[in-house]
Design a protein around this motif. Structure first.
Motif, PDB file in Angstrom:
ATOM      1  N   LEU A 102       0.876  -1.166   0.000  1.00 61.93           N
ATOM      2  CA  LEU A 102       0.000   0.000   0.000  1.00 61.93           C
ATOM      3  C   LEU A 102       0.914   1.216   0.000  1.00 61.93           C
ATOM      4  O   LEU A 102       1.594   1.476   0.994  1.00 61.93           O
ATOM      5  N   LEU A 103       0.950   1.939  -1.101  1.00 64.41           N
ATOM      6  CA  LEU A 103       1.916   3.024  -1.255  1.00 64.41           C
ATOM      7  C   LEU A 103       1.417   4.308  -0.593  1.00 64.41           C
ATOM      8  O   LEU A 103       0.215   4.479  -0.398  1.00 64.41           O
ATOM      9  N   SER A 155      -2.495   5.634   0.807  1.00 67.12           N
ATOM     10  CA  SER A 155      -2.923   5.533   2.215  1.00 67.12           C
ATOM     11  C   SER A 155      -4.002   6.516   2.635  1.00 67.12           C
ATOM     12  O   SER A 155      -4.847   6.145   3.447  1.00 67.12           O
ATOM     13  N   PRO A 156      -3.984   7.761   2.146  1.00 72.21           N
ATOM     14  CA  PRO A 156      -5.034   8.669   2.626  1.00 72.21           C
ATOM     15  C   PRO A 156      -6.445   8.140   2.371  1.00 72.21           C
ATOM     16  O   PRO A 156      -7.326   8.317   3.216  1.00 72.21           O
ATOM     17  N   LEU A 201     -11.380   5.801   4.583  1.00 71.32           N
ATOM     18  CA  LEU A 201     -12.373   4.726   4.655  1.00 71.32           C
ATOM     19  C   LEU A 201     -12.394   4.113   6.064  1.00 71.32           C
ATOM     20  O   LEU A 201     -13.447   3.988   6.693  1.00 71.32           O
ATOM     21  N   GLU A 202     -11.214   3.746   6.549  1.00 69.60           N
ATOM     22  CA  GLU A 202     -11.150   3.115   7.875  1.00 69.60           C
ATOM     23  C   GLU A 202     -11.649   4.060   8.962  1.00 69.60           C
ATOM     24  O   GLU A 202     -12.361   3.639   9.883  1.00 69.60           O
ATOM     25  N   HIS A 206      -5.311  15.922   0.765  1.00 72.43           N
ATOM     26  CA  HIS A 206      -4.329  16.904   1.225  1.00 72.43           C
ATOM     27  C   HIS A 206      -3.846  16.524   2.611  1.00 72.43           C
ATOM     28  O   HIS A 206      -4.602  16.573   3.561  1.00 72.43           O
ATOM     29  N   THR A 207      -2.571  16.160   2.701  1.00 68.66           N
ATOM     30  CA  THR A 207      -2.093  15.666   3.990  1.00 68.66           C
ATOM     31  C   THR A 207      -1.237  16.715   4.704  1.00 68.66           C
ATOM     32  O   THR A 207      -0.802  16.506   5.817  1.00 68.66           O
TER      33      THR A 207
END
Ligand code: ATP
Ligand code: MG
Length: 427
Positions: free
Chosen positions: A14-15, A19-20, A25-26, A328-329
């Motif tokens: 999972l790159l 991940s965002p 989702l999680e 946007h992280t």
């Protein structure tokens, strides 16, 4: 040069850029689970092989051909879990969680099945599962379905999924239906596809699942499961339907929906989408009142489901339902240009994190020209670049450049930056 070692087929990295969406989702699922008062449980990834054989059933696809089973150094037969329900029941029994009490539990993590990898089907994949124990009435079946419906609403997926619903009846009713089905299909044996011929005696209900056109044609005149239902299952199903109707959750009754595993009874359901090709089931579950006893516990009613995280991520991406803020992280990229500014920048970044709660600051490390740092700032996706040069360092100020509006730039005292950012970003 030696040959590079690669990941195992069907097992994905999972790159960082993916991940965002997973976190979104999680995070959303956890919010919904919390809003229903469900508790998390974490089980090991490896269990004794016998656990899955006994629960899932010897003649299911999973146990027949999909399990990663191996001998450990003691010669014990172990299996990488292909699903979570069996482990969850094992853990609950082992720790007395089912004794005179109800449970509403969830878990998440990787599952392993040796299948042919394709879009939406992998050998290591992830599920978020829910299991409830100790409640026999249809209100809990309705609750877990309402929980999933609420999740789709929060993810903006309500229009993309439909609920397929069925009841398998009691174990007795199902056994009677099974006999009738076998008797009927045996009369048409030579017209069935090869898989169905094989399943006819090992797992006849699975023939209902067949995609083969000839088999489908034969099934059109086969005995109907609902004609064999016991009164209790009939009433249970009617109650479930009336709650779903009252809650405005629509569904399709699908008498062919039998699910692959042995342990289901009464309610079974799947949420399916037509947007992902053949791998269209994003969430599947049902009632499994017999399983706890089958694994050595006291008879305990149970309902649960599992959703496929990869398939839901694919669905969110395919339909472009990911809120832009999720991608946007970083809010702020802090550039440090000139001798000694590296240390000051790290300290200033921490000061901003203290003063502006939740602010996401990426501090430039490793020096380099102003131009190259600004390029990185832009690429980071940050809204603002903060620039700390020699003159700002000595004056106690900072230059703020709006990366999304051309030419917008201000100079502020460092003490005022947090308040200014709060105003800009959150108001
Ligand atoms: P399928 O019919 O697609 O093989 P299944 O009935 O084997 O699904 P379950 O055991 O009910 O699947 O698992 C619940 C959910 O987990 C599925 O609905 C799907 O979303 C996901 N899932 C199952 N197997 C895989 C896989 N190999 N790769 C990715 N997701 C999977
Ligand atoms: Mg499968």
């Amino acid at each position: 040069m030696s040959k590079k070692i690669q990941a195992i087929r069907g097992m994905n990295d999972l790159l960082p850029e993916q991940s965002p969406v997973w976190q979104y989702l999680e995070g959303t699922v956890k919010e919904v689970l919390a809003s229903f008062g469900y508790d998390e449980i974490r089980m090991p990834i490896v269990e004794q092989t016998a656990l899955f054989k006994r629960s899932i059933g010897e003649v299911t696809d999973i146990v027949e051909k999909e399990m990663y089973t191996f001998e450990d150094r003691n010669g014990d037969s172990l299996t990488l879990r292909p699903e979570g329900t069996a482990s969850c029941v094992r853990a609950c029994e082992e720790h007395g969680l089912l004794y005179n009490q109800t449970q509403r539990l969830w878990y998440t993590g990787p599952m392993f099945r040796h299948e042919r990898p394709q879009k939406g089907r992998y050998r290591q994949f992830h599920q978020i599962g829910v299991e409830t124990f100790g409640i026999a009435s249809a209100d809990i079946d309705a609750e877990v379905i309402l929980l999933t419906a609420r999740l789709w609403a929060m993810l903006g997926l309500t229009d993309a999924v439909t609920l397929q619903l069925n009841t398998l009846g009691s174990n007795d009713a199902r056994a009677r239906y099974r006999d009738a089905l076998v008797e009927y299909l045996t009369q048409h044996l030579d017209q069935l596809d090869e898989d169905s011929q094989r399943r006819l005696h090992s797992n006849p209900l699975r023939v209902l699942d067949s995609k083969d056109a000839n088999t489908q044609a034969i099934l059109a005149n086969a005995p109907q499961l609902h004609d064999y239902l016991d009164d209790d299952s009939r009433e249970h199903f009617a109650r479930l339907r009336s709650i779903l109707d009252a809650a405005g959750v629509s569904y399709e009754i699908n008498q062919r929906l039998v699910r692959g595993l042995d342990y289901y009874c009464k309610t079974v359901f799947e949420w399916v989408t037509d947007k992902l090709g053949a791998q269209g089931t994003v969430c599947a579950g049902g009632r499994y009142d017999g399983l706890v006893e089958q694994l050595g516990g006291k008879p305990t009613p149970a309902v649960g489901f599992a959703m496929g995280v990869e398939r839901l991520v694919l669905l969110l991406e395919t339909l472009e339902r990911i809120p832009s803020a999720v991608l946007h992280t970083v809010d702020v990229y802090l550039c440090a240009v000139g001798d000694g500014t590296d240390q000051a920048a790290l300290l200033l970044a921490n000061q901003l994190r203290d003063e502006a709660l939740g602010l996401r600051v990426l501090t430039h490390c490793g020096g380099g020209s102003f131009k190259s740092q600004l390029k990185k700032a832009d690429k980071s996706g940050a809204r603002f670049a903060l620039i700390l040069g020699d003159s700002e360092l000595s004056a106690g100020t900072i230059v703020i450049k709006d990366l999304r509006v051309d030419g917008e730039q201000v100079t502020l005292a460092q003490a005022d930056v947090a308040a200014w950012l709060n105003e800009q970003l959150y108001s």
